[in-house]
Design a protein around this motif. Structure first.
Motif, PDB file in Angstrom:
ATOM      1  N   GLN A 169       0.787  -1.226   0.000  1.00  0.00           N
ATOM      2  CA  GLN A 169       0.000   0.000   0.000  1.00  0.00           C
ATOM      3  C   GLN A 169       0.825   1.286   0.000  1.00  0.00           C
ATOM      4  O   GLN A 169       0.257   2.380  -0.057  1.00  0.00           O
ATOM      5  CB  GLN A 169      -0.920  -0.001   1.242  1.00  0.00           C
ATOM      6  N   VAL A 225      -8.184  -2.721   2.664  1.00  0.00           N
ATOM      7  CA  VAL A 225      -7.393  -3.515   1.716  1.00  0.00           C
ATOM      8  C   VAL A 225      -8.193  -4.027   0.521  1.00  0.00           C
ATOM      9  O   VAL A 225      -7.648  -4.147  -0.577  1.00  0.00           O
ATOM     10  CB  VAL A 225      -6.693  -4.705   2.404  1.00  0.00           C
ATOM     11  N   TYR A 237      -5.754  -1.614  -4.122  1.00  0.00           N
ATOM     12  CA  TYR A 237      -4.797  -2.457  -3.428  1.00  0.00           C
ATOM     13  C   TYR A 237      -4.927  -3.936  -3.780  1.00  0.00           C
ATOM     14  O   TYR A 237      -3.961  -4.579  -4.157  1.00  0.00           O
ATOM     15  CB  TYR A 237      -4.952  -2.286  -1.916  1.00  0.00           C
TER      16      TYR A 237
END
Length: 365
Positions: free
Chosen positions: A283, A320, A325
């Motif tokens: 990330q 997430v 991502y």
């Protein structure tokens, strides 16, 4: 010849029968073992495991779920189990025979690193080869759907995320509209240095790889064709200087910052350090709210490592599974690997082989 007493005859007969039974038993066992060995020999070994993001040209061979497959034509992202058939079905994969995974040898974690890399990691991170091997397995599962992370030193792909080419075990990029601070240039400079250059440069590293490109601002523009550049990076898979350069760049870009963030909070466990590295790699290390820096800022102030990390995993799980991502549910599974190990008490990642395998036993989408 005198007659033997009955008692002695009984013992002799029993001994004889016992020896005969043992002999027959051994023979039967030998036949069974031999049959199994012959059966195992008839089952083909599995080819390299299919990877969701890899590009496969016609004739490529992979395995999935204990079956070997060959590519009928160029394909990417098509799971062989659901996209296969006989050669006349026009499916991207042609199903083959059942296969057998090679039996794993005893796990020698240090063997996955050169002595120089092991010493570099121990000196700079305080973690040993076993701990870094387990960290890399946990990182590589959601990246490449494999625990065999050492296969990816020569990995190179353009995954069409406007970040240029993605390279190696930690996904160094050459840069693009979505990545104006790429780490690929630093990797090539480190490669030149590790290869012995007195004045290492990006151009020198490219030349050593046989690749061609130039810097356009902060972006490394590769001028080779995609196919040629893939082949040139793949050819570096077992190059010792390339591997050393990979680890030095990985450390400078992601590991060093992750270590600083852990240590300033008083945390030193391999699990926490690995969790921070995985977040930074996936990330970004610092910047907006989705980076490691951003997730840390929302994870509270507890000085108890387990309490803090429980909060950290909860905060990371909220973001997430986004297009930026990870494809759902890969992101949440990625975080769950680490959080489950925390619950199991595997914070030092030592003698944790079975648990690492267990937490990575999920299916990538």
């Amino acid at each position: 010849m005198p007659n033997l007493p009955m008692k002695k005859i009984s013992k002799a007969l029993l001994l004889s029968c016992g020896l005969l039974a043992l002999s027959l038993n051994a023979g039967a066992h030998g036949l069974a073992a031999g049959s199994q060995a012959r059966l195992d020999a008839r089952i083909a070994p599995c080819d390299a495991a299919w990877t969701v993001g890899a590009v496969y040209s016609a004739g490529s061979k992979v395995s999935y779920g204990g079956v070997n497959y060959s590519a009928a034509y160029w394909t990417q992202g098509n799971n062989p189990a659901g996209s296969s058939g006989a050669s006349a079905t026009a499916q991207p994969w042609i199903s083959g025979a059942s296969c057998q995974q090679a039996k794993a040898a005893a796990n020698d974690h240090d063997a996955n690193f050169s002595p120089a890399t092991l010493q570099f990691l121990k000196t700079n991170t305080g973690l040993d080869g076993e701990q870094w091997d387990n960290i890399m397995k946990l990182i590589n599962k959601p990246e490449q759907d494999s625990l065999n992370w050492t296969k990816y030193y020569g990995y190179c792909e353009n995954i069409n995320d406007d970040r240029g080419y993605t390279i190696g075990i930690f996904g160094a990029t050459t840069g693009g509209p979505n990545d104006e601070g790429p780490d690929g240039p630093a990797l090539f400079k480190e490669f030149d240095a590790a290869s012995g250059a007195a004045n290492p440069s990006i151009a020198g590293g490219l030349a050593r790889a046989g690749a061609h490109g130039n810097m356009q601002g902060s972006i490394l523009k590769i001028t080779d064709s995609k196919t040629d550049f893939y082949k040139k990076i793949e050819a570096l898979q077992n190059n010792p200087a390339w591997r050393e350069a990979m680890w030095h760049t990985f450390y400078n870009v992601y590991i060093k910052y992750s270590l600083q963030q852990a240590r300033q909070r008083g945390f030193t466990s391999a699990l926490t350090i690995g969790s921070f590295v995985d977040t930074a790699l996936n990330q970004g290390a610092s910047g907006d709210s989705g980076t490691l820096e951003g997730v840390l800022s929302r994870s509270g102030k507890s000085t108890d490592e387990k309490t803090f990390m429980t909060s950290f995993y909860a905060q990371r799980s909220k973001i997430v599974d986004t297009n930026q991502y990870n494809q759902p549910p890969n992101g949440k599974n990625r975080v769950k690997e680490w959080s489950t190990l925390l619950g199991l008490g595997e914070t030092d990642l030592k003698n944790a082989d079975a648990d690492v395998v267990k937490v990575t036993n999920w299916t990538m989408k």
